[in-house]
Design an enzyme around this catalytic site. Structure first.
Site, PDB file in Angstrom:
ATOM      1  N   ASP A 110      29.344  10.134 -34.355  1.00 36.68           N
ATOM      2  CA  ASP A 110      30.422   9.640 -35.201  1.00 36.68           C
ATOM      3  C   ASP A 110      29.927   9.752 -36.634  1.00 36.68           C
ATOM      4  O   ASP A 110      28.798   9.362 -36.934  1.00 36.68           O
ATOM      5  CB  ASP A 110      30.740   8.187 -34.853  1.00 36.68           C
ATOM      6  CG  ASP A 110      31.704   7.576 -35.842  1.00 36.68           C
ATOM      7  OD1 ASP A 110      32.866   8.005 -35.869  1.00 36.68           O
ATOM      8  OD2 ASP A 110      31.280   6.681 -36.586  1.00 36.68           O
ATOM      9  N   ASN A 122      -7.343   5.208   0.134  1.00 37.65           N
ATOM     10  CA  ASN A 122      -5.992   4.824  -0.266  1.00 37.65           C
ATOM     11  C   ASN A 122      -6.028   3.753  -1.355  1.00 37.65           C
ATOM     12  O   ASN A 122      -5.174   3.729  -2.248  1.00 37.65           O
ATOM     13  CB  ASN A 122      -5.235   4.284   0.951  1.00 37.65           C
ATOM     14  CG  ASN A 122      -3.749   4.142   0.696  1.00 37.65           C
ATOM     15  OD1 ASN A 122      -3.094   5.067   0.243  1.00 37.65           O
ATOM     16  ND2 ASN A 122      -3.214   2.968   0.994  1.00 37.65           N
ATOM     17  N   VAL A 142      -0.757   5.237   7.189  1.00 44.54           N
ATOM     18  CA  VAL A 142      -0.637   4.393   6.005  1.00 44.54           C
ATOM     19  C   VAL A 142      -1.259   5.065   4.790  1.00 44.54           C
ATOM     20  O   VAL A 142      -0.709   5.044   3.688  1.00 44.54           O
ATOM     21  CB  VAL A 142      -1.294   3.021   6.261  1.00 44.54           C
ATOM     22  CG1 VAL A 142      -1.358   2.204   4.983  1.00 44.54           C
ATOM     23  CG2 VAL A 142      -0.516   2.272   7.326  1.00 44.54           C
ATOM     24  N   ALA A 143      -2.407   5.709   4.981  1.00 41.28           N
ATOM     25  CA  ALA A 143      -3.069   6.385   3.873  1.00 41.28           C
ATOM     26  C   ALA A 143      -2.255   7.565   3.371  1.00 41.28           C
ATOM     27  O   ALA A 143      -2.334   7.938   2.202  1.00 41.28           O
ATOM     28  CB  ALA A 143      -4.448   6.857   4.315  1.00 41.28           C
ATOM     29  N   ASP A 179      -5.707   6.091  -5.090  1.00 39.77           N
ATOM     30  CA  ASP A 179      -4.245   6.189  -5.233  1.00 39.77           C
ATOM     31  C   ASP A 179      -3.689   5.279  -6.324  1.00 39.77           C
ATOM     32  O   ASP A 179      -2.976   5.726  -7.223  1.00 39.77           O
ATOM     33  CB  ASP A 179      -3.566   5.840  -3.900  1.00 39.77           C
ATOM     34  CG  ASP A 179      -3.513   7.049  -2.978  1.00 39.77           C
ATOM     35  OD1 ASP A 179      -4.142   8.055  -3.313  1.00 39.77           O
ATOM     36  OD2 ASP A 179      -2.853   6.952  -1.935  1.00 39.77           O
TER      37      ASP A 179
END
Length: 1017
Positions: free
Chosen positions: A457, A850, A410-411, A854
């Site tokens: 244009d 984490n 998970v980390a 993070d």
């Protein structure tokens, strides 16, 4: 299917109706099929069977269905037929399943009475609309079916009744995602599933504290994801209905502009160039009418329409040339069409019904990041499985290693990647909205940063769209116009004293759609810039505008179309004569002329006259004037109007539209950013060349110009090759603009198209990025564009490109940071376990890293301000992945440096304290601080913090790092956190070592930026 049976019981019929609500089709169409009646008599013992096929809306009441069935059965009933309406049945066993008892006089009821009675039964929320093969029916029959007239349309009262019966002309919108569903969706991911398993294992093994922390990580991640998604959802919802187009309909013989929602079946639509078709309609009249149907049929080129009925009922939509459909766009010509279906009953509505409840799609970047996240899950899962096996082989407990491996997996997976992308794109849209740049789609932000070619244009975009007449060429002499006065070589001219000049001005007024409103303060003009300039010239000449138009009432108009570069109007002149007035491309108008005016007399045009006119046309165009040619003719019939031959030439009118301030400098900025610029204009080649040269579109090289006259003889491959060399396209039509944009795209270019007019619509829609002017632009241009410049300032376009590039780069920075830090955790655990050094980090510490290092630094990197040289780099290749192979090499190197430094600190701890909590604490603090400092390194892929050029300050990153470092320090001083994470206190020497090991990766990674190939772009 409804089956009706009757049996002759004492002359009374019995109806049995079953399975009525099995059908779900949203129609109201009934077909009765009866078997042969010849064998049936009133005394017949065998029941006669008839089948009534009913398609109906499930909201209809049983009374409604019964009334419709009764009506159609009564129409088929013969005098001696045993069929009777249900109300006539007297038997006790008679069943009236509907509770509907119409009067016995039903048979003599008039159709209008029946429709009124039916309308009272139909629910107000939704009404059935007629279903028929409209394209096979004559136009007159279609009009009759709705009670409409080709001359008058619907009456206002009829339109109100139709609106009440059928409801507003809107497509059903899918319900927005609920707040609860958005929150629940945050838990539907593989990383969250892994965390949940880890929490369950912790509870099973008695580690309630671990379970609480793990669930805390889940909730915090969900809260951040929910916040970012709800922000993006609100941004997307706010972009809906940015433009609400209107429709021109004929009601009571007058053309009225009404909201699109009020269009009803039977309305007569007035179709003009640029008209947004509001509903499915059958053409009643068409003159050079062409429609862009790419949104519905996928056909890229406009379709030329006709009125005649078609024979094949099952003809594909693309081949129904006498039909126009909701959501398509008129690109040329004009016509009338009667509406046959609105709202959900249109072809677009049927398609939307098939889609069902739709949600906003992920952007390409979000899809790419989600795919990357899933790949990383499996890669990290394999590594974690290996760590798990090694731990078991070394004698560690099964549950301990299972929880450790899941926590590591998970980390290692950056589950916040999609949230980072969504947040960055949504905030980018909001920031650009603050700078008067409206972005209508999230993925448009990505595309802005990859634009390689911008097509301008000219009129209204490069120029101010504020035309004024500067020069006339009439009667073989030049007349200059300045400050409302007319000058020639002989001095000031009086238009009233010159037949040729006065006749030219008169045609300028008649062949003109400008609406003239006369008030106390003078005139108010509503129309195009070019046509208003002609009217202002006539006002300065002292011509009675309204009186002239009353003397020559307008009978018919032929607009410019893709194959006709001129506009014509037909007027009543006396009792039997017709006046034809023409204006348009000088050479096209001149080709239809046989005479010219000289001294008030018609004189035949000679070759010398033609050469003189053509030469003056080129001179005026070379002076950057927009030149129009004018002609007229007096005829005896209307047929000559469509032929337009033998006209009398009147002269040339040259107008100027000044270039907007700052446009030339803006072109230079685009060139510096590596973006090619192309000008597309309807002007003649000399005029377009002069403006292109003034803007330096070719960057100092010779200008390549291509006249659209040559486009018809160029195949797609040749046009694709030419499109990469040409700087100016002249005399283009809407179809040509579309071809040019598509040719550039086929050449592999990411194309942005800017425009403001109705003729820009198809090209704006086809371009990778369509950019419309918000103030001076037309509704059609704003409707189909991806970006709208609210203040009409083209300079904001370069700011939009800068924002697009910055947003893309910031997402890359966040991805780079998340991958590098998460890889470092895997490396530390893998190499330590492989080397037999135990596990430097506990499962709780991995989860803490984490959470702290993070989420917030990753989001802060996504909010980086633009780098100083963001507009000095070439556009990115849109085909390249967000993380290239060279990026992965660089990320692996940076993760390796952080891992080596943390392992070195861990080795010091083992050497001094042995394996245990103190060594783990040193590794934990070292790796966490190194990851936080690595966010500083990820601020730029090219610039180092040691460079003299200082990057702009990012207060969000400062806050994120300051807060995360403060929380990390608390883990060493707060007893509760220390126990939870298993952290031991550190002394001064340990602290110095931790600081050095955290700073070492930053120094090494920054020092190698300019020597590492993957770090350069």
């Amino acid at each position: 299917m409804i089956q009706i049976k009757h049996s002759a019981i004492k002359g009374r019929a019995r109806f049995r109706v079953s399975e009525l609500y099995r059908s779900e089709a949203l129609k109201c169409y009934i077909e009765l099929r009866l078997s042969e009646k010849s064998d049936v008599t009133r005394a017949s013992a065998n029941p006669m069977t008839g089948n009534v096929l009913v398609f109906f809306n499930s909201d209809n009441t049983p009374d409604t269905i019964a009334l419709l069935i009764e009506h159609i059965v009564a129409d088929y009933r013969e005098p001696d037929s045993p069929f009777r309406p249900a109300s006539e049945l007297q038997s006790a066993d008679t069943v009236d399943p509907w509770g509907c008892n119409p009067p016995d006089s039903r048979k003599s009821e008039s159709p209008s009475s029946f429709r009124k009675r039916l309308g009272s039964l139909l629910p107000k929320s939704i009404k059935p609309q007629p279903a028929a093969s409209w394209h096979t029916m004559p136009a007159e029959a279609v009009l009759d079916s709705f009670g409409a007239s080709a001359a008058l349309g619907l009456t206002c009262d009829s339109a109100k009744e139709q609106l009440e019966r059928y409801g507003p002309n809107v497509l059903p919108e899918s319900a927005p995602r609920s707040q609860w569903s958005m929150f629940i969706d945050q838990f539907k991911s593989l990383p969250v599933a892994l965390l949940s398993v880890a929490a369950g294992i912790s509870v099973f093994t008695g580690g309630m504290a671990d379970a609480v922390v793990i669930l805390g990580v889940v909730v915090i991640n969900a809260a951040i994801g929910y916040k970012t998604e709800s922000e993006a959802e609100r941004t997307i919802e706010s972009l809906k209905n940015l433009v609400r187009p209107s429709a021109h309909v004929v009601r009571g013989g007058l053309v009225a502009e009404i909201p699109l929602e009020e269009v009803v079946p039977g309305d007569l639509l007035a179709l003009r160039p640029g008209s947004y078709i509001p509903a499915d309609s059958r053409l009643v009249d068409a003159h050079h009418l062409s429609v862009d149907e790419s949104t519905l049929t996928g056909e890229s080129l406009p379709v030329h329409k006709a009125v005649e009925p078609l024979k094949n009922e099952n003809m594909p939509l693309a081949d129904r040339l006498n039909m126009v459909f909701m959501g398509t766009l008129v690109t040329g010509g004009q016509g009338l069409a009667v509406v046959i279906a609105t709202g959900k009953f249109t072809e677009v509505g049927r398609l939307q019904a098939l889609v069902g409840e739709a949600t906003a799609p992920d952007t390409p970047m979000e899809t790419q990041l989600a795919r990357m996240g899933n790949q990383l899950v499996f890669i990290s899962g394999a590594v974690c499985a290996l760590v798990f096996l090694i731990g078991l082989l070394r004698g560690n407990g099964f549950l301990q290693m299972l929880k450790m491996s899941i926590s590591l997996a998970v980390a290692a997976v950056p589950e916040g990647l999609p949230a980072v992308a969504t947040t960055t794109l949504a905030l980018g849209i909001r920031n650009m909205n603050g700078q008067n740049v409206l972005i209508r789609h999230l993925d448009a932000v990505e595309t802005l940063g990859a634009v390689q070619t911008i097509c301008f244009d000219k009129t209204g975009t490069v120029t101010e769209n504020r035309m004024s007449v500067r020069r006339l060429y009439v009667g073989a002499r030049c007349v200059d116009v300045a400050d409302g006065r007319f000058f020639s070589e002989q001095g000031m001219e009086n238009p009233a004293a010159s037949t040729e000049l006065l006749q030219l001005i008169n045609v300028c007024i008649l062949c003109n759609e400008t609406e003239i409103i006369e008030g106390g303060n003078g005139y108010t003009l509503e129309g195009s810039s070019t046509e208003k300039a002609l009217i202002w010239m006539a006002i300065d000449a002292g011509v009675d505008l309204t009186g002239l138009r009353k003397r020559y009432p307008l009978l018919k108009t032929n607009h410019r179309s893709e194959d006709r570069h001129f506009m014509g109007t037909l007027h009543q002149s006396g009792k039997n004569d017709r006046l034809i007035a023409l204006k348009g491309s000088p050479l096209d108008v001149l080709a239809m002329c046989d005479y010219y005016l000289e001294g008030g007399e018609r004189v035949s045009l000679t070759d010398q006259d033609l050469r003189s006119i053509e030469l003056e046309n080129e001179r005026m165009a070379a002076d950057a004037l927009r030149v129009l040619g004018f002609a007229y003719s007096i005829e005896q019939d209307d047929e000559s109007f469509d032929l337009c031959k033998g006209l009398t030439w009147l002269g040339l009118v040259g107008m100027a539209d000044p270039i907007r301030n700052g446009v030339k400098e803006l072109i230079g900025q685009f060139h510096q950013a590596g973006i090619d610029t192309v000008m597309i204009t309807g002007d003649q080649s000399p005029t377009a060349y002069a403006i292109g040269k003034e803007l330096d579109l070719s960057r100092g090289r010779p200008i390549e110009i291509l006249d659209s006259m040559h486009l018809t003889n160029i195949d797609s491959d040749a046009l694709r090759a030419l499109s990469e060399r040409v700087h100016v396209f002249a005399r283009v039509s809407p179809a040509h603009k579309l071809q040019i944009v598509q040719a550039l795209q086929q050449a592999g270019r990411v194309v942005a198209m800017t425009g403001d007019g109705i003729n820009d619509g198809p090209a704006l829609k086809a371009a990778d990025i369509g950019v419309a002017m918000g103030s001076s632009g037309t509704d059609i241009a704003r409707e189909v564009a991806d970006v709208v410049l609210e203040n009409d300032n083209l300079e904001t376009m370069i700011a939009a490109v800068s924002h697009g590039r910055t947003i893309y780069n910031n997402i890359r920075k966040s991805v780079h940071f998340l991958l590098a830090t998460n890889f470092s955790e895997i490396m530390v655990m893998f190499f330590a376990s492989t080397a037999g050094l135990g596990y430097p980090l506990t499962a709780m510490q991995l989860l803490w890293i984490n959470l702290i290092s993070d989420i917030f630094p990753g989001l802060a990197l996504a909010l980086e301000p633009p780098e100083p040289d963001v507009l000095k780099r070439p556009p990115r290749d849109p085909r390249e992945p967000i993380t290239k192979t060279s990026d992965l090499k660089r990320i692996t190197f940076e993760a390796g440096v952080m891992s080596a430094s943390a392992l070195a600190a861990y080795g010091y701890g083992i050497a001094r304290y042995g394996m245990g909590a103190r060594a783990n604490s040193i590794a934990f603090q070292s790796l966490t601080l190194a990851q936080l400092l690595h966010a500083i390194s990820c601020r730029s892929e090219k610039h180092s913090v040691f460079d003299r050029s200082v990057l702009p300050s990012n207060r969000y990153l400062n806050m994120a790092l300051g807060g995360s470092l403060g929380i990390q320090i608390l883990t060493m001083v707060v007893p509760g956190l220390r126990r939870l994470l298993g952290v031991s206190p550190v002394n001064l020497i340990d602290g110095i070592l931790i600081g050095a090991s955290a700073l070492f990766p930053l120094v090494i990674n920054e020092a190698t930026k300019n020597t590492w190939g993957g770090g350069k772009r």
